[in-house]
Design an enzyme around this catalytic site. Structure first.
Site, PDB file in Angstrom:
ATOM      1  N   LYS A  37     -18.350  -6.626  14.389  1.00  0.00           N
ATOM      2  CA  LYS A  37     -18.629  -6.345  12.990  1.00  0.00           C
ATOM      3  C   LYS A  37     -17.206  -6.316  12.330  1.00  0.00           C
ATOM      4  O   LYS A  37     -16.501  -5.828  12.893  1.00  0.00           O
ATOM      5  CB  LYS A  37     -19.494  -5.223  12.513  1.00  0.00           C
ATOM      6  CG  LYS A  37     -18.863  -3.920  13.183  1.00  0.00           C
ATOM      7  CD  LYS A  37     -20.285  -2.892  13.028  1.00  0.00           C
ATOM      8  CE  LYS A  37     -19.567  -1.580  13.580  1.00  0.00           C
ATOM      9  NZ  LYS A  37     -20.347  -0.511  13.717  1.00  0.00           N
ATOM     10  N   ARG A 130     -29.634   6.754   8.101  1.00  0.00           N
ATOM     11  CA  ARG A 130     -28.972   5.805   7.379  1.00  0.00           C
ATOM     12  C   ARG A 130     -29.675   4.556   7.466  1.00  0.00           C
ATOM     13  O   ARG A 130     -29.906   3.585   6.424  1.00  0.00           O
ATOM     14  CB  ARG A 130     -27.613   5.575   8.195  1.00  0.00           C
ATOM     15  CG  ARG A 130     -26.908   4.538   7.978  1.00  0.00           C
ATOM     16  CD  ARG A 130     -25.509   4.220   8.885  1.00  0.00           C
ATOM     17  NE  ARG A 130     -25.526   3.520   9.836  1.00  0.00           N
ATOM     18  CZ  ARG A 130     -24.713   3.199  10.712  1.00  0.00           C
ATOM     19  NH1 ARG A 130     -23.301   3.345  10.155  1.00  0.00           N
ATOM     20  NH2 ARG A 130     -24.768   2.777  12.126  1.00  0.00           N
ATOM     21  N   TYR A 250       8.694   7.476  -5.252  1.00  0.00           N
ATOM     22  CA  TYR A 250       7.852   7.802  -6.155  1.00  0.00           C
ATOM     23  C   TYR A 250       7.921   9.239  -6.169  1.00  0.00           C
ATOM     24  O   TYR A 250       7.505   9.975  -5.473  1.00  0.00           O
ATOM     25  CB  TYR A 250       6.611   7.182  -6.488  1.00  0.00           C
ATOM     26  CG  TYR A 250       6.645   5.853  -6.828  1.00  0.00           C
ATOM     27  CD1 TYR A 250       7.018   5.125  -7.839  1.00  0.00           C
ATOM     28  CD2 TYR A 250       6.370   4.513  -5.972  1.00  0.00           C
ATOM     29  CE1 TYR A 250       7.119   3.922  -8.363  1.00  0.00           C
ATOM     30  CE2 TYR A 250       6.077   3.325  -6.128  1.00  0.00           C
ATOM     31  CZ  TYR A 250       6.855   2.961  -7.331  1.00  0.00           C
ATOM     32  OH  TYR A 250       6.760   1.639  -7.674  1.00  0.00           O
ATOM     33  N   MET A 298       3.522   0.366  -2.465  1.00  0.00           N
ATOM     34  CA  MET A 298       2.650  -0.459  -2.143  1.00  0.00           C
ATOM     35  C   MET A 298       3.325  -1.899  -1.039  1.00  0.00           C
ATOM     36  O   MET A 298       2.494  -2.329  -0.392  1.00  0.00           O
ATOM     37  CB  MET A 298       2.306  -1.306  -3.666  1.00  0.00           C
ATOM     38  CG  MET A 298       1.305  -2.357  -3.586  1.00  0.00           C
ATOM     39  SD  MET A 298       1.176  -3.457  -5.160  1.00  0.00           S
ATOM     40  CE  MET A 298       0.382  -2.204  -6.089  1.00  0.00           C
TER      41      MET A 298
END
Ligand code: PLP
Length: 358
Positions: A37, A130, A250, A298
């Site tokens: 999957k 689930r 940052y 990023m």
């Protein structure tokens, strides 16, 4: 052996993936139903098939109709089980692609029969809450399974990697539920990677390994350890010298106390390298560990190479083997406060994939 990388690259060792599959099959002693999957946990279903199909698995496990259709397009003729419940609108497509749904509630089984039916597996909930029919409500579907017997039945463990007794309890509930069906489905399955590593020979007819195939074990105490499959690398694209008091990245979360040498890697969180590794993660430069300096951005990540010999163009290993040292998926995920599953499936398409092995 110096390779030149343009940007971040993930090397997937299909030989290791195949050996991990063979090791699981040997230990479990029953045929595999490998879980591929989410595009084989982010590593690419096509490569995973190439590695696994020679092991003659019973079939494959996926999460969606589209994933199942993709496997059919890749030429898979073995059974493909979809483990996420399907809405009625998807059943016809599943049937057309000869996919095997996992069904639990009477409404789902009736809808499958209405759409023409075909092989299906009964999903029994023994504690995940689930998917599947809750084990206590199994009598509700006994009649329906007499009418349209499922090919298989399964449950899913919530804590197989823990030694807390829940696995045995879930197995007992599963056994009890099966005994209340009019007949025993031919293929019973329950074991995921951690259960196989914990238990050895399976008590059931198939096993459903996932993460182990892709190189992630269930702790250093497990009897079965996988070979690493994933090697994530990115090149150093710049190096600069800082003076005491200079800041990095940052928010200037890192302010160096003394002169330092900082290298910039061409990889960031848009590639799936977790931002939560900011200031806490580490990488391998050659065989040497170097810490991440400041926040992961990023597209770029900075590392402290003050005491590490390196130059622009050198490949840095963010996950996997460099020389004799391995930075495991588990270790990186742990540093990032995330699960290994999340780390692997989070690698983005901007990271080029290359395959080695069979
Ligand atoms: C993903 C999945 C597995 C495989 O679990 P791993 O922990 O990756 O081995 C097995 N069974 C089901 C139902 C799953 O969804």
């Amino acid at each position: 052996m110096k390779q030149t990388l343009a940007r971040a690259l993930v090397e997937i060792d299909l030989g290791a993936l195949q050996r991990n599959g063979a090791a699981v099959a040997r230990r479990a002693g029953v045929p595999l139903l490998p879980m591929i999957k989410a595009d084989a946990y982010g590593l690419g279903a096509k490569g995973a098939l190439r590695a696994l199909d020679v092991l003659e698995p019973w079939g494959y496990g996926v999460a969606t109709v589209i994933e199942g259709e993709e496997l059919r397009h890749l030429g898979v003729s073995r059974p493909i089980v979809i483990f996420t419940p399907l809405l009625e609108a998807e059943l016809l497509r599943a049937r057309t692609a000869r996919l095997t749904p996992a069904l639990g509630f009477p409404r789902e089984i009736e809808a499958w029969l209405r759409s023409g039916g075909g092989a299906w597996h009964l999903s029994i909930d023994t504690g995940m809450s689930r998917a599947g029919i809750p084990w206590r409500e199994i009598d509700q579907i006994a009649q329906l399974t007499a009418l349209a017997p499922p090919e298989g039945a399964f449950t899913h463990f919530h804590s197989a990697e823990l030694n807390d007794g829940t696995l045995g309890r879930q197995e007992a509930l599963f056994r009890d539920a099966i005994s209340r069906l009019p007949s025993r489905p031919r293929l019973l399955h329950a074991d995921n990677s951690a259960a196989i590593a914990r238990k050895g020979r399976s008590a059931w007819d198939l096993v459903r390994p996932g993460i182990f195939l892709y190189g992630v074990g269930s702790g250093s105490t497990a009897d079965l350890q996988p070979e690493p499959v994933v090697h994530l690398r990115a090149p150093i694209v710049e190096i600069r010298n800082l003076e005491a008091g200079d800041t990095v990245s940052y928010d200037a979360t890192l302010r160096v106390e003394r002169a330092a040498r900082i290298a910039t890697l061409a990889i960031g969180y848009a590639d799936g390298y977790p931002r939560s590794l900011s200031q806490v993660g580490s990488v391998l430069v050659g065989g040497t560990i170097a810490p991440i300096a400041g926040t992961v951005t990023m597209d770029m990540t900075m590392i402290d190479v003050t005491t590490v010999k390196c130059e622009v163009g050198d490949p840095v290993t963010l996950i996997g083997r460099s020389g004799d040292t391995v930075l495991t998926v588990e270790r990186v995920a742990d540093d990032a406060s995330m699960s290994p599953y999340e780390l692997l499936t989070g690698l983005r398409s901007r990271v080029e994939k290359t395959y080695t092995g069979p």
